[in-house]
Design a protein around this motif. Structure first.
Motif, short mmCIF file in Angstrom:
data_model
loop_
_atom_site.label_atom_id
_atom_site.label_comp_id
_atom_site.label_asym_id
_atom_site.label_seq_id
_atom_site.Cartn_x
_atom_site.Cartn_y
_atom_site.Cartn_z
N LEU A 1 34.13 44.06 11.89
CA LEU A 1 34.06 43.30 13.14
C LEU A 1 33.92 41.80 12.86
O LEU A 1 34.38 40.97 13.64
N ARG A 2 33.30 41.47 11.74
CA ARG A 2 33.23 40.06 11.35
C ARG A 2 34.63 39.47 11.22
O ARG A 2 34.89 38.35 11.66
N ALA A 3 35.52 40.22 10.61
CA ALA A 3 36.88 39.74 10.38
C ALA A 3 37.68 39.68 11.68
O ALA A 3 38.39 38.71 11.95
N THR A 4 37.57 40.73 12.50
CA THR A 4 38.27 40.75 13.78
C THR A 4 37.80 39.59 14.65
O THR A 4 38.61 38.90 15.30
N TRP A 5 36.50 39.36 14.66
CA TRP A 5 35.90 38.27 15.44
C TRP A 5 36.39 36.91 14.93
O TRP A 5 36.79 36.05 15.72
N ALA A 6 36.37 36.74 13.61
CA ALA A 6 36.82 35.46 13.04
C ALA A 6 38.28 35.19 13.38
O ALA A 6 38.67 34.05 13.66
N ALA A 7 39.10 36.24 13.35
CA ALA A 7 40.51 36.07 13.70
C ALA A 7 40.66 35.59 15.14
O ALA A 7 41.48 34.70 15.43
N GLU A 8 39.87 36.14 16.04
CA GLU A 8 39.94 35.73 17.44
C GLU A 8 39.45 34.29 17.61
O GLU A 8 40.04 33.51 18.36
N GLU A 9 38.39 33.94 16.92
CA GLU A 9 37.86 32.57 17.02
C GLU A 9 38.87 31.56 16.46
O GLU A 9 39.03 30.47 17.00
N ALA A 10 39.53 31.94 15.36
CA ALA A 10 40.45 31.02 14.68
C ALA A 10 41.85 31.04 15.27
O ALA A 10 42.69 30.20 14.92
N GLY A 11 42.12 32.00 16.15
CA GLY A 11 43.45 32.10 16.73
C GLY A 11 44.49 32.61 15.75
O GLY A 11 45.68 32.27 15.85
N ARG B 1 21.52 36.32 19.21
CA ARG B 1 22.57 37.35 19.27
C ARG B 1 23.25 37.36 20.63
O ARG B 1 24.48 37.48 20.72
N ALA B 2 22.47 37.23 21.68
CA ALA B 2 23.04 37.23 23.03
C ALA B 2 23.99 36.06 23.23
O ALA B 2 25.04 36.19 23.87
N ARG B 3 23.63 34.90 22.66
CA ARG B 3 24.52 33.74 22.76
C ARG B 3 25.84 34.00 22.04
O ARG B 3 26.92 33.64 22.53
N LEU B 4 25.74 34.63 20.89
CA LEU B 4 26.94 34.88 20.10
C LEU B 4 27.86 35.90 20.76
O LEU B 4 29.08 35.72 20.84
N THR B 5 27.28 36.99 21.24
CA THR B 5 28.10 38.06 21.81
C THR B 5 28.64 37.71 23.20
O THR B 5 29.50 38.42 23.72
N ALA B 6 28.14 36.62 23.77
CA ALA B 6 28.68 36.15 25.06
C ALA B 6 29.97 35.35 24.87
O ALA B 6 30.67 35.07 25.85
N ARG B 7 30.28 35.01 23.63
CA ARG B 7 31.49 34.22 23.37
C ARG B 7 32.74 35.04 23.70
O ARG B 7 32.81 36.24 23.42
N GLU B 8 33.72 34.37 24.28
CA GLU B 8 34.94 35.07 24.69
C GLU B 8 35.66 35.69 23.49
O GLU B 8 36.21 36.79 23.60
N ALA B 9 35.66 35.00 22.36
CA ALA B 9 36.35 35.53 21.18
C ALA B 9 35.69 36.82 20.70
O ALA B 9 36.37 37.76 20.27
#
Length: 216
Positions: A15-25, A188-196
């Protein structure tokens, strides 16, 4: 550039990788595997003899460490705000917390999960719970770092937050949340609220449900 392929299991360290991909586009070809893939997707062993997830394949580049993949995706086309470059403030701290996330925080979680959840019939639950206590004690460094800070490094969200944040997400899902300080739960709540993050989680869940519907 080639389209990177990410092999992972939903809600795993991948999930770290999937999340990073979404953040980085970064447009990745996400391949969700049944867990554990070494038994339920034996053909995967030909791609990754370790049988572990995640694994990123980008042309001739192959990576199997979740935090390394997250950093790679954030810098694949050059440094972005998701990563901290040499010479920039908090560069050393960025490296430290990115590696600290898996080596020091997630490691005891995985031992707890093995002995207290997956293999509890082997009589090693006491050892698993000892590692749970180890995990909670190791949170002190992150807790102190976040005093007066929204994010870990350079006053912005980075891969270090993705890597550490996943460990806190995992804690909630495997029954280790009771010992997590309230300040880290708020982080954690701040992080998981991110759209990415929401997009990444949804992509993995869609893949997991697809496996279930196909009998995987």
């Amino acid at each position: 550039m080639t389209r990177p392929i990410l092999y992972t299991c939903a809600r795993s360290r991948g999930l770290r990788a999937t999340w990073a991909a979404e953040e980085a586009g970064v447009d990745i070809d996400l391949k969700i595997l049944p867990f554990p893939p070494r038994y339920l997707a034996p053909e995967y062993m030909a791609i990754n003899p370790l049988g572990t997830v995640p694994m990123l394949v980008d042309g001739e580049t192959q990576l199997t460490e979740s935090c390394a993949i997250a950093h790679y995706l954030a810098t694949r086309g050059g440094y972005t705000p998701l990563a901290i470059a040499p010479g920039e403030r908090d560069y050393g701290e960025y490296l430290d917390y990115t590696y600290h996330a898996d080596a020091t925080i997630t490691f005891p979680q995985t031992v707890y999960m093995r002995f207290a959840i997956f293999e509890k019939d082997k009589g090693l639950q006491e050892a698993g719970h000892a590692y749970a206590k180890w995990f909670h004690k190791r949170l002190v460094k992150v807790e102190q770092r976040l005093e007066g800070r929204e994010f870990l490094c350079a006053d912005r969200f980075t891969v270090a937050d993705i890597c550490v944040g996943y460990a806190l997400i995992l804690a909630e899902s495997v029954g280790l949340d009771e010992g997590v300080p309230d300040t880290l739960k708020a982080y954690r709540a701040r992080l998981t609220a991110r759209e990415a993050y929401q997009r990444a989680f949804a992509r993995e869940e869609a893949g997991r449900k697809g496996l279930q519907s196909n009998g995987g």
